[in-house]
Scaffold this active site. Structure first.
Site, PDB file in Angstrom:
ATOM      1  CD  GLU A 154      -2.774  -1.602   2.219  1.00  0.00           C
ATOM      2  OE1 GLU A 154      -2.870  -0.779   3.141  1.00  0.00           O
ATOM      3  OE2 GLU A 154      -3.353  -2.709   2.226  1.00  0.00           O
ATOM      4  CG  HIS A 164      -4.485   0.137   6.025  1.00  0.00           C
ATOM      5  ND1 HIS A 164      -4.153  -1.196   5.973  1.00  0.00           N
ATOM      6  CD2 HIS A 164      -4.359   0.508   7.324  1.00  0.00           C
ATOM      7  CE1 HIS A 164      -3.836  -1.616   7.193  1.00  0.00           C
ATOM      8  NE2 HIS A 164      -3.959  -0.607   8.030  1.00  0.00           N
ATOM      9  CD  GLU A 206      -8.464   0.327   3.381  1.00  0.00           C
ATOM     10  OE1 GLU A 206      -7.889   0.316   2.272  1.00  0.00           O
ATOM     11  OE2 GLU A 206      -8.430  -0.607   4.186  1.00  0.00           O
TER      12      GLU A 206
HETATM   13  O1  3K0 Z   1      -9.883  -1.817  10.312  1.00  0.00           O
HETATM   14  C1  3K0 Z   1     -10.066  -2.324   9.188  1.00  0.00           C
HETATM   15  O2  3K0 Z   1     -11.208  -2.582   8.769  1.00  0.00           O
HETATM   16  C2  3K0 Z   1      -8.856  -2.645   8.359  1.00  0.00           C
HETATM   17  C3  3K0 Z   1      -9.097  -2.652   6.884  1.00  0.00           C
HETATM   18  C4  3K0 Z   1      -7.895  -3.154   6.099  1.00  0.00           C
HETATM   19  C5  3K0 Z   1      -7.574  -4.592   6.517  1.00  0.00           C
HETATM   20  O3  3K0 Z   1      -6.598  -4.785   7.235  1.00  0.00           O
HETATM   21  O4  3K0 Z   1      -8.324  -5.497   6.136  1.00  0.00           O
HETATM   22  N1  3K0 Z   1      -8.148  -3.118   4.685  1.00  0.00           N
HETATM   23  S1  3K0 Z   1      -6.910  -3.421   3.622  1.00  0.00           S
HETATM   24  O5  3K0 Z   1      -6.240  -4.613   4.019  1.00  0.00           O
HETATM   25  O6  3K0 Z   1      -7.481  -3.511   2.292  1.00  0.00           O
HETATM   26  N2  3K0 Z   1      -5.922  -2.184   3.629  1.00  0.00           N
HETATM   27 ZN    ZN Z   2      -4.051  -2.320   4.304  1.00  0.00          ZN
END
Ligand code: 3K0
Ligand code: ZN
Ligand code: CA
Ligand code: CA
Length: 448
Positions: free
Chosen positions: A195, A327, A401
């Site tokens: 990322e 992220h 994100e």
């Molecule tokens: O807190 C969250 O919901 C994290 C979202 C994050 C994850 O770790 O799943 N989304 S990512 O992996 O697509 N950056």
């Molecule tokens: Zn991520």
């Protein structure tokens, strides 16, 4: 293209450039044995029994797919429960990164899985032309900011990664050498290696705060009245691995680079010590993109981050008032909890705490155009950064994100994408003194 036509990329055991990790040669030999026909045989052999998930077994290779069918958060959580990483939800199908056993599990749910089109080539990281920072360039930038602004910027090393790289940060505040009694803010980026835009956002914020100090009144006030800790690359081994490629694209690497019984890498954002592995929001399979590790903080990088947060308890009081984990790429502002669909939880998320998170989250999203929601509105996760920082320490916590449309937006997109979230970062920093201000309850919760 059908799933079975997808070409496995056998990169799990590629040697590091400096050859320091001889065990990898073994997995590289295994990898060379894993020809396409034998990989197909694996695909057709059916999933490993769940009880064998953490036992030694063949490594599986992840790649990106498009999943069509899931329409609700429950259905997205079903997909996440297989261990697949959900990369984006704004597209007509979900973009996921998955290993073959997870692909089969998603298909058993009744959803359609197709190989995603090959990603656009990423900038070649080892060449000077790229405008994404390499790990070495990040360190150089940190050093030069600190040299240029010694009164307000100080470098710190929170600890080292599995492979021994420094996890570097910058503290920004007036009288930066002193630990003053000022609300603290912690911002981390690049916990997921691929990322790439996220480190740029963190570095940009370091630049905004230091370059505009003394000329921009609002930034001057924030730097004077806060202690801001920014760590642009908290997964340096994964970042270096992802960027060290002899092709023009990144390696699509998410996790750290710690070997496990199956493969390599723990998902640091599933390895934190709050409700670790509780709820089907992570995987026990070491090949999975969301492998949670052998226990909470089993990854050195997780422990370094958690130790840093623990170290900010001074006089029995956690000093950090705001935490942000950056992220990409789904354009979201997320807040805790991820492990449960419940908005409030007795004893750990009151109605006022939820309302303050939600109100600030919406305000921040109003400035960058992202979608504000509770983490679990995306899908269920467990062991994430923000569930731990809030659950353990009541630090108001957000995951952004960023956008960019991919993990590897063209460098020409960096300035535009980073500029979008500058205002959100300033507001988040401002709220560290009393997040309850957002709901008009500062006198109830933050009276001196
Ligand atoms: O807190 C969250 O919901 C994290 C979202 C994050 C994850 O770790 O799943 N989304 S990512 O992996 O697509 N950056
Ligand atoms: Zn991520
Ligand atoms: Ca200060
Ligand atoms: Ca302090």
């Amino acid at each position: 293209m059908s799933v079975l036509e997808a070409t496995p990329q056998c990169d799990a055991g590629r040697a590091e450039p400096d050859g320091r990790y001889p065990w990898m040669n073994i997995s590289r030999r295994l990898c060379s044995l894993l020809t396409v026909p034998s990989a197909l045989a694996l695909v057709l052999a059916g999933p490993a029994a769940p009880s064998a998930a953490s036992a030694p077994g063949p490594a599986e290779t992840a790649r990106q797919y498009v999943v069509t069918g899931p329409a609700t958060v429950q259905q997205r959580s079903q997909v996440a429960r297989t261990g697949a990483a959900i990369d984006d939800v704004r597209t007509s199908g979900l973009k996921v990164t998955a290993i073959p056993s997870e692909v089969r599990a998603i298909q058993r749910l009744g959803f359609t899985v197709e190989a995603a089109p090959s990603p656009a080539p990423a900038p070649a990281p080892t060449r000077a032309a790229t405008s994404y920072h390499t790990f070495a360039e990040m360190r150089q930038e940190v050093d030069s900011v600190v040299a240029a602004h010694p009164q307000i910027a100080r470098r710190f090393v929170a600890g080292t990664s599995y492979q021994g790289r420094d996890i570097v940060g910058v503290k920004i505040s007036d009288n930066v050498a002193a630990d003053e009694n000022e609300p603290e803010v912690l911002i981390i980026a690049n916990i997921h290696a691929r990322e790439r835009l996220t480190a740029e956002q963190a570095l940009d914020y370091i630049g905004q705060l230091t370059d505009n100090y003394g000329t921009d009144g609002r930034i001057t006030d924030l730097v004077n009245e806060r202690e801001i800790w920014i760590m642009p690359m908290v997964n340096p081994d994964g970042q270096v691995y992802d960027m060290t490629s002899d092709t023009s694209s990144g390696r699509w690497w998410r996790k750290n680079r710690q070997p496990n019984s199956r493969s390599v890498g723990t998902d640091l954002n599933r390895n934190f010590a709050y409700r670790w592995g509780c709820c089907g929001g992570s995987s026990g399979n070491g090949s999975s993109q969301t492998y949670r590790g052998t226990g909470p903080e089993s990854a050195p990088e997780t422990e370094v981050l958690a130790d840093f947060v623990r170290s900010r308890v001074v006089g029995g009081k956690q000093q950090i008032g705001m935490f942000l984990d950056i992220h990409s790429e789904a354009e979201l502002v997320l807040w805790p909890f991820g492990y449960t669909y419940d908005n409030t939880v007795p004893g750990s998320m009151s109605a006022d705490e939820e309302a303050a998170h939600r109100t600030i989250g919406r305000e921040l999203a109003g400035t960058n155009g992202f979608v504000p929601q509770q983490s679990s509105d995306l899908y269920i996760t467990d062991g994430t950064t923000i569930d731990w920082t809030w659950g353990e320490y009541r630090i108001f916590s957000y995951t952004f994100e960023l956008g960019g449309g991919s993990f590897y937006p063209p460098p020409s997109a960096i300035d535009r994408e980073v500029a979008r979230s500058r205002e959100a970062l300033l507001r988040l920093t401002d709220y560290a003194d009393c997040p309850y201000r957002a709901i008009g309850k500062e006198s109830q919760y933050c009276a001196a």
